[in-house]
Design a protein around this motif. Sequence first.
Motif, short mmCIF file in Angstrom:
data_model
loop_
_atom_site.label_atom_id
_atom_site.label_comp_id
_atom_site.label_asym_id
_atom_site.label_seq_id
_atom_site.Cartn_x
_atom_site.Cartn_y
_atom_site.Cartn_z
N TYR A 1 29.65 35.66 11.14
CA TYR A 1 30.00 36.06 12.50
C TYR A 1 29.56 35.05 13.55
CZ TYR A 1 30.70 40.28 9.82
OH TYR A 1 31.11 41.17 8.86
N ASN A 2 28.47 34.35 13.33
CA ASN A 2 28.03 33.34 14.31
C ASN A 2 29.03 32.20 14.39
OD1 ASN A 2 25.76 34.72 15.17
ND2 ASN A 2 24.45 33.79 13.63
N LEU A 3 29.57 31.79 13.26
CA LEU A 3 30.59 30.74 13.28
C LEU A 3 31.87 31.24 13.95
CD1 LEU A 3 30.25 29.08 9.75
CD2 LEU A 3 29.65 28.09 11.96
N ALA A 4 32.28 32.45 13.58
CA ALA A 4 33.49 33.03 14.18
C ALA A 4 33.32 33.23 15.68
CB ALA A 4 33.83 34.34 13.49
N ARG A 5 32.13 33.61 16.11
CA ARG A 5 31.86 33.83 17.53
C ARG A 5 32.12 32.55 18.36
NH1 ARG A 5 29.14 37.86 19.89
NH2 ARG A 5 28.27 38.57 17.91
N GLN A 6 31.85 31.41 17.76
CA GLN A 6 32.08 30.13 18.44
C GLN A 6 33.57 29.82 18.59
OE1 GLN A 6 29.78 26.97 16.57
NE2 GLN A 6 28.14 28.44 16.14
N MET A 7 34.41 30.57 17.89
CA MET A 7 35.85 30.32 17.90
C MET A 7 36.60 31.22 18.87
SD MET A 7 36.41 29.83 13.81
CE MET A 7 38.05 29.12 14.01
N VAL A 8 35.89 32.09 19.60
CA VAL A 8 36.57 33.00 20.53
C VAL A 8 36.34 32.57 21.97
CG1 VAL A 8 36.42 34.95 18.93
CG2 VAL A 8 34.67 34.67 20.68
N SER A 9 37.30 32.90 22.81
CA SER A 9 37.19 32.59 24.24
C SER A 9 36.27 33.60 24.92
CB SER A 9 38.57 32.60 24.90
OG SER A 9 39.10 33.91 24.89
N ARG A 10 35.84 33.27 26.12
CA ARG A 10 34.93 34.16 26.86
C ARG A 10 35.59 35.49 27.20
NH1 ARG A 10 33.36 30.87 31.70
NH2 ARG A 10 34.75 29.31 30.88
N ASP A 11 36.92 35.50 27.32
CA ASP A 11 37.62 36.74 27.68
C ASP A 11 38.28 37.39 26.45
OD1 ASP A 11 39.55 34.76 27.38
OD2 ASP A 11 40.73 35.39 29.11
N PHE A 12 37.69 37.21 25.28
CA PHE A 12 38.21 37.75 24.03
C PHE A 12 38.38 39.27 24.11
CE2 PHE A 12 37.34 39.85 19.97
CZ PHE A 12 38.24 39.22 19.12
N LEU A 13 39.53 39.74 23.62
CA LEU A 13 39.80 41.17 23.54
C LEU A 13 40.35 41.49 22.16
CD1 LEU A 13 41.53 41.89 26.97
CD2 LEU A 13 39.20 42.49 26.28
N TYR A 14 39.96 42.64 21.64
CA TYR A 14 40.38 43.10 20.31
C TYR A 14 40.93 44.51 20.41
CZ TYR A 14 39.73 45.22 15.71
OH TYR A 14 39.91 45.91 14.55
N HIS A 15 42.02 44.74 19.70
CA HIS A 15 42.59 46.07 19.63
C HIS A 15 43.02 46.32 18.19
CE1 HIS A 15 45.85 49.10 19.88
NE2 HIS A 15 44.96 49.67 20.66
N ALA A 16 42.75 47.52 17.70
CA ALA A 16 43.19 47.92 16.36
C ALA A 16 44.09 49.13 16.49
CB ALA A 16 41.99 48.25 15.48
N CYS A 17 45.05 49.23 15.58
CA CYS A 17 46.03 50.31 15.65
C CYS A 17 45.42 51.69 15.50
CB CYS A 17 47.13 50.09 14.61
SG CYS A 17 46.54 50.19 12.90
N GLN A 18 44.23 51.79 14.88
CA GLN A 18 43.60 53.10 14.67
C GLN A 18 42.92 53.62 15.92
OE1 GLN A 18 43.65 50.21 12.68
NE2 GLN A 18 41.49 50.29 12.27
N SER A 19 42.87 52.83 16.98
CA SER A 19 42.12 53.21 18.17
C SER A 19 42.94 52.94 19.42
CB SER A 19 40.82 52.39 18.22
OG SER A 19 40.17 52.56 19.44
N LEU A 20 42.66 53.72 20.44
CA LEU A 20 43.29 53.46 21.73
C LEU A 20 42.47 52.47 22.56
CD1 LEU A 20 44.37 57.09 22.68
CD2 LEU A 20 45.80 55.26 21.75
N ASP A 21 41.26 52.16 22.07
CA ASP A 21 40.34 51.31 22.82
C ASP A 21 40.63 49.83 22.60
OD1 ASP A 21 38.96 53.55 23.69
OD2 ASP A 21 37.59 53.50 21.98
#
Length: 139
Positions: free
Chosen positions: A22-42
Amino acid sequence: MDYDNKKVVEQFIHNAWGRGRYNLARQMVSRDFLYHACQSLDTCGVDEFFAEVEVIRSAIGDFTLTIEDIMSDGDRAISIMTFCGSFVQPLFGLKPTNKVVGITCAVTWQLQRGKVRHLNLMVDMAHLQMQVAAAAAAA
């Protein structure tokens, strides 16, 4: 500067889902990263995303990841991947069967300057439910 967004997506998938780095992956995201999954409305941020990835990785023992395909056009991409392993902990409201399952996901991506900006995960729930029902019927 030109970015190979297909390569960014592949590396992110391997770091986050495949290896749990996760630390390596974290370096690959922008500051305004957003995630959405189909199982959630959030819509969530990076910490919630990694927490959900960890739930998936923990629920599937002997976890393996196969990237079926990645297509990229400009700052957008789509990937298809399958998680396989023994279903050992509750996931998506389903009870574990301790049988091998395959969970297929499609992910749409928005990238910006070589970073992952938005990620939308869609899980093939119908196929997973059929596998769980078949395991229960065989028991």
